[in-house]
Design an enzyme around this catalytic site. Structure first.
Site, PDB file in Angstrom:
ATOM      1  N   ALA A  92       6.940   8.425  11.983  1.00 43.91           N
ATOM      2  CA  ALA A  92       6.708   8.744  10.578  1.00 43.91           C
ATOM      3  C   ALA A  92       7.370  10.054  10.171  1.00 43.91           C
ATOM      4  O   ALA A  92       7.987  10.154   9.105  1.00 43.91           O
ATOM      5  CB  ALA A  92       5.206   8.805  10.305  1.00 43.91           C
ATOM      6  N   GLY A 100       1.852   4.781   1.057  1.00 43.93           N
ATOM      7  CA  GLY A 100       1.611   5.394   2.359  1.00 43.93           C
ATOM      8  C   GLY A 100       2.114   4.527   3.489  1.00 43.93           C
ATOM      9  O   GLY A 100       2.270   4.983   4.612  1.00 43.93           O
ATOM     10  N   GLY A 101       2.365   3.244   3.190  1.00 48.63           N
ATOM     11  CA  GLY A 101       2.980   2.363   4.164  1.00 48.63           C
ATOM     12  C   GLY A 101       2.092   2.053   5.368  1.00 48.63           C
ATOM     13  O   GLY A 101       0.885   2.296   5.374  1.00 48.63           O
ATOM     14  N   LYS A 109      -5.848   7.335  14.499  1.00 47.49           N
ATOM     15  CA  LYS A 109      -6.354   8.640  14.914  1.00 47.49           C
ATOM     16  C   LYS A 109      -7.838   8.773  14.607  1.00 47.49           C
ATOM     17  O   LYS A 109      -8.578   9.429  15.348  1.00 47.49           O
ATOM     18  CB  LYS A 109      -5.560   9.765  14.226  1.00 47.49           C
ATOM     19  N   HIS A 159       0.832  -1.197   0.000  1.00 42.08           N
ATOM     20  CA  HIS A 159       0.000   0.000   0.000  1.00 42.08           C
ATOM     21  C   HIS A 159       0.872   1.254   0.000  1.00 42.08           C
ATOM     22  O   HIS A 159       1.723   1.401   0.867  1.00 42.08           O
ATOM     23  CB  HIS A 159      -0.911   0.050   1.231  1.00 42.08           C
ATOM     24  N   GLY A 194       2.492  -4.158  26.813  1.00 43.28           N
ATOM     25  CA  GLY A 194       3.360  -3.079  26.353  1.00 43.28           C
ATOM     26  C   GLY A 194       2.682  -1.740  26.524  1.00 43.28           C
ATOM     27  O   GLY A 194       1.502  -1.576  26.178  1.00 43.28           O
ATOM     28  N   HIS A 244      -4.402  35.001  23.932  1.00 39.87           N
ATOM     29  CA  HIS A 244      -5.297  34.672  25.042  1.00 39.87           C
ATOM     30  C   HIS A 244      -6.738  34.734  24.562  1.00 39.87           C
ATOM     31  O   HIS A 244      -7.100  35.653  23.819  1.00 39.87           O
ATOM     32  CB  HIS A 244      -5.102  35.675  26.184  1.00 39.87           C
ATOM     33  N   GLY A 246       4.084   1.409  25.476  1.00 44.31           N
ATOM     34  CA  GLY A 246       4.582   2.501  24.657  1.00 44.31           C
ATOM     35  C   GLY A 246       3.407   3.219  24.016  1.00 44.31           C
ATOM     36  O   GLY A 246       2.245   2.993  24.374  1.00 44.31           O
ATOM     37  N   ALA A 247       3.686   4.081  23.036  1.00 46.93           N
ATOM     38  CA  ALA A 247       2.625   4.876  22.413  1.00 46.93           C
ATOM     39  C   ALA A 247       1.530   4.002  21.813  1.00 46.93           C
ATOM     40  O   ALA A 247       0.333   4.272  21.987  1.00 46.93           O
ATOM     41  CB  ALA A 247       3.224   5.788  21.350  1.00 46.93           C
TER      42      ALA A 247
END
Length: 470
Positions: free
Chosen positions: A323, A40-41, A52, A38, A183, A449, A185-186
């Site tokens: 990425a 875009g990997g 997301k 694909h 795990g 602000h 991690g992220a």
């Protein structure tokens, strides 16, 4: 495909490969790209983008169950996991098509197939059936083959049904009622956050002594408290030592590192998030001088390997495996090849890292501990979300912004955040680090602000005893 000659051949069409190919073509190099699956990997198709989209759905689900604080009432709120997944896949498909258009627009010749180094300056291409369809020749070959999920056989091996990698976790056919994430991690934390927000009971197991171990310890601790407040069970200093599969459940044996206490939990599904392995197999490296360490290709600052004319970027080389790091490496690499003046090697200390959980986590540069270990005398500033008007107005009062400066020079060494929208704000500190900004410039910068970004200013001021609103 007849044999063809190019100025540069890129093997792999992920965020590193396709960006490198486009930039090379912009610089006047006759460019080809070989991609077996694909465009875009993993990032675009099975990673950054579709996750997301899923997390956006979970944010909406969470908000719908807290409408009362904003003055709204809704009855019978429910979701259709099939539609949630479908939207995620549509987003990925749309962007993959966009990459194809960009490559065509920039006159990059794309070959569908598997690329393999086949001698000096040669890349052999085979189709999905393994049939030889031709050879590309080039003075410059850029390897951007990415990485895949790490497994820990014989125990932690995905089966596609009960034990998942990120791929299966992104396309559940039904919503599991309980999950074990191995795990923290992220990737692991993002899936834990998504499934918990959608109503699943989630347990996270981490072999190290804290979650999000690459982050600043203070931010990691803050995030843990927030996740536990949401109902996520977190076990650190622990490991999974056994998995017993039933017809539609898995019983995991978990051993705590401190006291050796063993417990068993039964869940619907297990998600493995224990790191990545570089895609260095079957790409012809064995017949070259390319060095591989722990499944990752060794390169110099210009992404050159030990084999003349062969370069490597992205997840197939060293950390951080992100990425945006891959894309930047691709640009640096081809600009150096093309002889562009003023090219600078990538400084990993200026690469932001983001975790898109709820709350979000983002950072750039050295943690407080790393800065001290490197010999810096530091000044540290902090500002809590509860002191920010915009955060309170948004209903997002939990969070923290932390900045680390060199006490002698005022250099911004690192910035670390947890809270709403920090993945968007972190780039402000990223720009500051790239410009080698000191506390003086940041203090004199006018922040609008009311915004969340005001906390970035206040954190800088706090490092020097000048915070106004805290």
């Amino acid at each position: 495909m007849a044999d063809q000659s190019f100025d540069i051949v890129v093997v792999g069409g992920g965020p590193g490969g396709y960006v490198a190919a486009i930039r090379a073509s912009q610089l006047g190099l006759k460019t080809s790209l070989v991609e077996r699956e694909h465009l875009g990997g993993i990032c675009l198709n099975w990673g950054c983008i579709p996750t997301k989209a899923l997390l956006r759905s979970s944010e909406i689900h969470h908000l719908l169950h807290h409408l009362d604080q904003f003055g709204f009432t809704a009855d019978n709120v429910r979701f259709d996991i099939t539609k949630v997944v479908k939207r995620s896949r549509q987003v990925a498909s749309q962007l993959s098509g966009g990459v194809k258009h960009l490559l065509k627009k920039n006159k990059v010749t794309v070959f569908d197939g598997h690329g393999r180094l086949a001698g000096a300056g040669k890349v052999a291409v085979t189709d999905a059936k393994g049939t030889d369809v031709g050879t590309l020749t080039s003075k410059h070959i850029l390897v951007a083959t990415g990485a895949r999920a790490r497994t820990l056989p014989p125990l932690l091996v995905p089966d596609g049904k009960l034990v998942w990698t990120y791929k299966e976790a992104m396309v559940p056919q039904a919503m599991p009622k309980s999950l074990l994430v191995v795990g923290s991690g992220a990737i692991g934390i993002e899936f834990a956050s998504f499934y918990r927000a959608m109503g699943a009971a989630v347990t996270v197991v981490e072999v190290l002594d804290r979650i999000l171990p690459v982050e600043d310890e203070e931010i990691s601790a803050f995030a843990r408290k927030s996740f536990e407040k949401q109902g996520i069970t977190i076990k650190t200093g622990a490991q999974v030592t056994g998995l017993t599969k039933g017809p539609d459940t898995v019983t995991a044996t978990i051993v705590a590192g401190g006291n050796g206490k063993t417990e068993e939990i039964t869940v619907d599904r297990v998600i493995l998030a224990v790191g990545i392995v570089g895609n260095v197999d079957d790409i012809g490296l064995e017949d070259t001088k390319v060095q591989v360490e722990k499944t990752h290709i060794v390169t110099d600052e210009w992404m050159r390997t030990s084999e003349p004319g062969v370069y490597a970027i992205g997840d197939v080389v060293g950390p951080p495996w992100l990425a945006h790091k891959a894309s930047h490496e691709g640009v640096v690499c081809v600009e150096k090849i093309a002889g562009v003046a003023g090219v600078h090697p990538l400084d990993a200390r200026n690469i932001p890292g983001c975790t898109y959980s709820t709350p979000q986590v983002a950072s750039v540069g050295l943690t407080e501990r790393a800065a001290k270990d490197a010999g810096h005398q530091v000044k540290v500033g902090r500002f809590p979300y509860i002191g920010n008007g915009k955060a309170i107005a948004l209903g997002e009062p939990e969070g923290l912004v932390k900045t680390v400066f060199d006490a002698k020079t005022g250099e911004l060494l690192g910035a670390h955040m947890v809270g709403a929208e920090v993945t968007e704000m972190i780039q402000g500190y990223g720009i500051a680090k790239t410009l080698e900004t000191t506390e003086a410039e940041l203090m004199h910068t006018v922040f609008p602000h009311p915004t969340l970004s005001e906390m970035m200013h206040e954190s800088v001021l706090d490092a020097y005893g000048r915070a106004i609103h805290f």
